[in-house]
Design a protein around this motif. Structure first.
Motif, short mmCIF file in Angstrom:
data_model
loop_
_atom_site.label_atom_id
_atom_site.label_comp_id
_atom_site.label_asym_id
_atom_site.label_seq_id
_atom_site.Cartn_x
_atom_site.Cartn_y
_atom_site.Cartn_z
N ALA A 307 1.37 4.48 6.56
CA ALA A 307 1.57 3.00 6.79
C ALA A 307 0.48 2.28 6.97
O ALA A 307 0.34 1.01 7.49
N ALA A 308 -0.77 2.59 6.36
CA ALA A 308 -2.00 2.05 6.55
C ALA A 308 -2.08 0.94 5.40
O ALA A 308 -3.10 0.07 5.66
N GLY A 309 -1.24 0.77 4.46
CA GLY A 309 -1.30 -0.18 3.60
C GLY A 309 -1.63 0.01 2.43
O GLY A 309 -2.23 -0.88 1.37
N LYS A 310 -1.78 1.39 1.68
CA LYS A 310 -2.23 1.69 0.54
C LYS A 310 -1.77 0.97 -0.70
O LYS A 310 -2.21 0.53 -1.54
N GLY A 311 -0.15 0.89 -0.65
CA GLY A 311 0.43 0.26 -1.58
C GLY A 311 0.15 -1.22 -1.64
O GLY A 311 0.13 -1.70 -2.78
N GLY A 312 -0.06 -1.79 -0.64
CA GLY A 312 -0.25 -3.21 -0.67
C GLY A 312 -1.71 -3.29 -1.21
O GLY A 312 -1.95 -4.47 -2.21
N ASN A 313 -2.53 -2.78 -0.66
CA ASN A 313 -4.09 -2.81 -1.55
C ASN A 313 -3.86 -2.45 -3.13
O ASN A 313 -4.73 -3.24 -3.61
N ILE A 314 -3.21 -1.52 -3.56
CA ILE A 314 -3.25 -1.09 -4.82
C ILE A 314 -2.44 -2.35 -5.61
O ILE A 314 -3.02 -2.92 -6.78
N ARG A 315 -1.37 -2.97 -5.13
CA ARG A 315 -0.98 -4.36 -5.73
C ARG A 315 -1.83 -5.27 -5.87
O ARG A 315 -2.00 -5.80 -6.87
N ARG A 316 -2.62 -5.33 -5.06
CA ARG A 316 -3.80 -6.73 -5.27
C ARG A 316 -4.76 -6.28 -5.98
O ARG A 316 -5.48 -7.29 -6.66
N ILE A 317 -5.07 -5.11 -6.11
CA ILE A 317 -6.08 -4.63 -7.32
C ILE A 317 -5.50 -4.73 -8.60
O ILE A 317 -5.93 -5.42 -9.65
N ALA A 318 -4.25 -4.41 -8.74
CA ALA A 318 -3.44 -4.24 -10.26
C ALA A 318 -2.93 -5.93 -10.63
O ALA A 318 -2.59 -5.90 -11.69
N GLU A 319 -2.75 -6.57 -9.65
CA GLU A 319 -2.20 -7.76 -9.93
C GLU A 319 -2.61 -8.52 -11.00
O GLU A 319 -1.84 -9.32 -11.85
N LYS A 320 -3.79 -8.68 -11.17
CA LYS A 320 -4.41 -9.58 -12.48
C LYS A 320 -4.98 -8.62 -13.48
O LYS A 320 -5.54 -9.22 -14.70
N LEU A 321 -4.82 -7.40 -13.53
CA LEU A 321 -5.45 -6.37 -14.46
C LEU A 321 -4.38 -6.60 -15.87
O LEU A 321 -3.34 -6.76 -15.86
N ASP A 322 -4.94 -6.11 -16.98
CA ASP A 322 -4.35 -5.87 -18.08
C ASP A 322 -3.55 -4.37 -18.05
O ASP A 322 -4.25 -3.38 -17.94
#
Length: 492
Positions: A307-322
């Motif tokens: 519950a530390a937020g790994k999924g949320g951080n990964i989504r923010r990284i991937a949000e604008k990637l190809d």
């Protein structure tokens, strides 16, 4: 080493026939014992072209049940393999526990050829020696039995056989290789001899086989396989008995309190969060194409408390990637097939191609966290894993891979609040499991394991970044900015 070998040794057909069937029977019995004991076996065959290696291998393979055997012929890397670290393709071919892999040529042939090739970026023999010794030690530490044979003939004998092959129309090799067979001996002898000496060790010794007589070479090879398998199985039986008698006790005392000093009160307001998030995502999108152009792989590793937020951080990284140039690898419990291999095997299969990005939601660090705390592996193995992990990451960075590792840190009270939040909101209930609550009860054990992990695997080539994550917005901005900074550092 090679110069001192007596190549005059011979064996008659009668002597050969008197020994071969007994060797086949006894090796077959040992194969069945190794299968029952889950012992994986690797047999490497190297040697000069025209040394009769193919015939010797064929005779040796008849000793084994083919159901538990895989045979690999190693040639120059494919286009896909050339996009991966050099030992990636060999990790793909290691056998499962209880199985046998036979290699006709191996990491040794490729290393010798590329050491000699001045066009290669890796043309230093010492580089290959280091990587080979590391690779083989990791396998034998995990219980693999490794046998290595070099089929040796004189330069004169090789020249004679090459002429005979040409006259009879016999192919020297059944695969296409750009090698100067006639001058192979002269070109490679010194490198081969040095390589053998520098990779001969107690856990993976070389056997030089006098191969000018096929019968003698076959019997010597099979006899060595028999004696080595017998000795190894006996030693494993004794080791298993001793483990039942005395169980080792962990003696680690934490020497690092960095996590205790992390400032988890750090926060960021909404307006600044949105502004910086957009900025870093834009830069990250541009850097993705630079990585692709420069053929630099990027691995982003996320570990952290439940519950530390790994999924949320990964989504923010991937949000604008190809999406064509990245993938996310969620790492769960290994399946039965993955469990039947060295624990790093499944991660070697997931490393990114040159110019691509792989984001790991949990990783190989499970060996020194979950598997350690839950007693899923013996203490000896998770203690060895620190060195193995560092070597794994060093191998990747030597290839040019950028590795960025994050530990998302929250305190125990924040974790409880998030657990309760997940239980009370229907659309979040899928995120909480009984295992999460059970793991929470072992918080102090995980903290101790985490402390040691950060201490022993924080390296210059693959450093850890602890991300204060009680505030999710602060956590995401620190992750994005750290990732951007790490990429820019390596590209510029």
């Amino acid at each position: 080493m090679l110069e001192s070998v007596d190549l005059s040794l011979r064996m008659s057909k009668g002597e050969y026939k008197a020994q071969i069937e007994d060797l086949y029977i006894r090796i077959g019995e040992l194969q069945r014992k190794a299968w029952k004991m889950n012992i994986p076996i690797i047999i490497v065959f190297e040697g000069w072209h025209a040394s009769g290696m193919d015939s010797i291998i064929n005779r040796c393979m008849l000793a084994f049940n083919p159901m538990g055997l895989r045979f690999h012929v190693i040639v120059k890397p494919t286009e896909e393999e050339s996009k991966k670290p050099k030992f990636w393709r060999f990790w793909q071919k290691i056998p499962a526990y209880g199985k046998i892999a036979i290699f006709e040529r191996s990491w040794y042939s490729r290393s010798i050829i590329e050491s000699f090739d001045k066009r290669s970026r890796y043309n230093e023999l010492d580089y290959y020696v280091k990587e080979i010794n590391k690779f083989e030690r990791q396998l034998t530490d995990d219980g693999y039995l490794l046998m290595k044979f070099f089929m040796h003939v004189s330069q004169e004998e090789q020249a004679k056989r090459l002429k005979l092959y040409e006259k009879k129309g016999i192919p020297i090799s059944v695969v296409s290789e750009e090698l100067d067979y006639e001058n192979e001996y002269k070109c490679y002898f010194t490198l081969v001899d040095e390589m053998i000496q520098k990779t001969h060790s107690s856990h993976s010794p070389w056997t030089i086989v006098e191969a000018e007589n096929l019968n003698y070479a076959t019997i010597k090879t099979l006899s060595t396989i028999l004696v080595t398998m017998e000795s190894y199985i006996i030693s494993r039986l004794k080791s298993n008995i001793s483990l039942l008698v005395s169980k080792s006790i962990a003696d680690f005392i934490s020497s690092s309190n960095g996590l205790l000093n992390a400032d988890l009160s750090l926060m960021i307001e909404d307006e600044r969060y949105e502004r910086e998030k957009d900025l870093y995502q834009k830069i990250l999108g541009e850097l993705q194409y630079e990585l692709f152009q420069e053929k630099r792989p990027l691995m982003v590793v996320f570990e952290g408390w439940d519950a530390a937020g790994k999924g949320g951080n990964i989504r923010r990284i991937a949000e604008k990637l190809d999406p064509r140039l990245y993938k996310v690898e969620p790492i769960g419990v290994p399946n039965d097939y993955e469990k039947s291999h060295h624990y790093l095997w499944r991660f070697y299969r997931r490393v990114p191609d040159a110019g691509h990005i792989t984001i790991f939601d949990r990783s190989w660090y499970g060996r020194v966290l979950v598997e350690r705390v839950e007693n899923f592996c013996q203490e000896e193995r998770w203690q060895q894993a620190y060195e193995e992990i560092n070597e794994f990451e060093e191998t990747l960075t030597d290839f040019g891979t950028i590795i960025v590792k994050f530990w998302l840190h929250i305190d125990k009270e924040e974790q409880l609040r998030r657990f309760q939040d997940r239980e009370s909101i229907p659309e979040k209930q899928w995120k909480i499991t009984p295992d999460d609550w059970r793991n929470r009860e072992k918080w102090d054990d995980y903290l101790k394991a985490l402390d040691e992990m950060l201490l022993k695997t924080d390296t210059k080539y693959a450093p850890w970044t602890v991300v204060e994550s009680n505030d999710k917005r602060y956590s995401r901005i620190k992750t994005l900015s750290t990732l951007v900074g790490a990429i820019e550092k390596h590209l510029r």
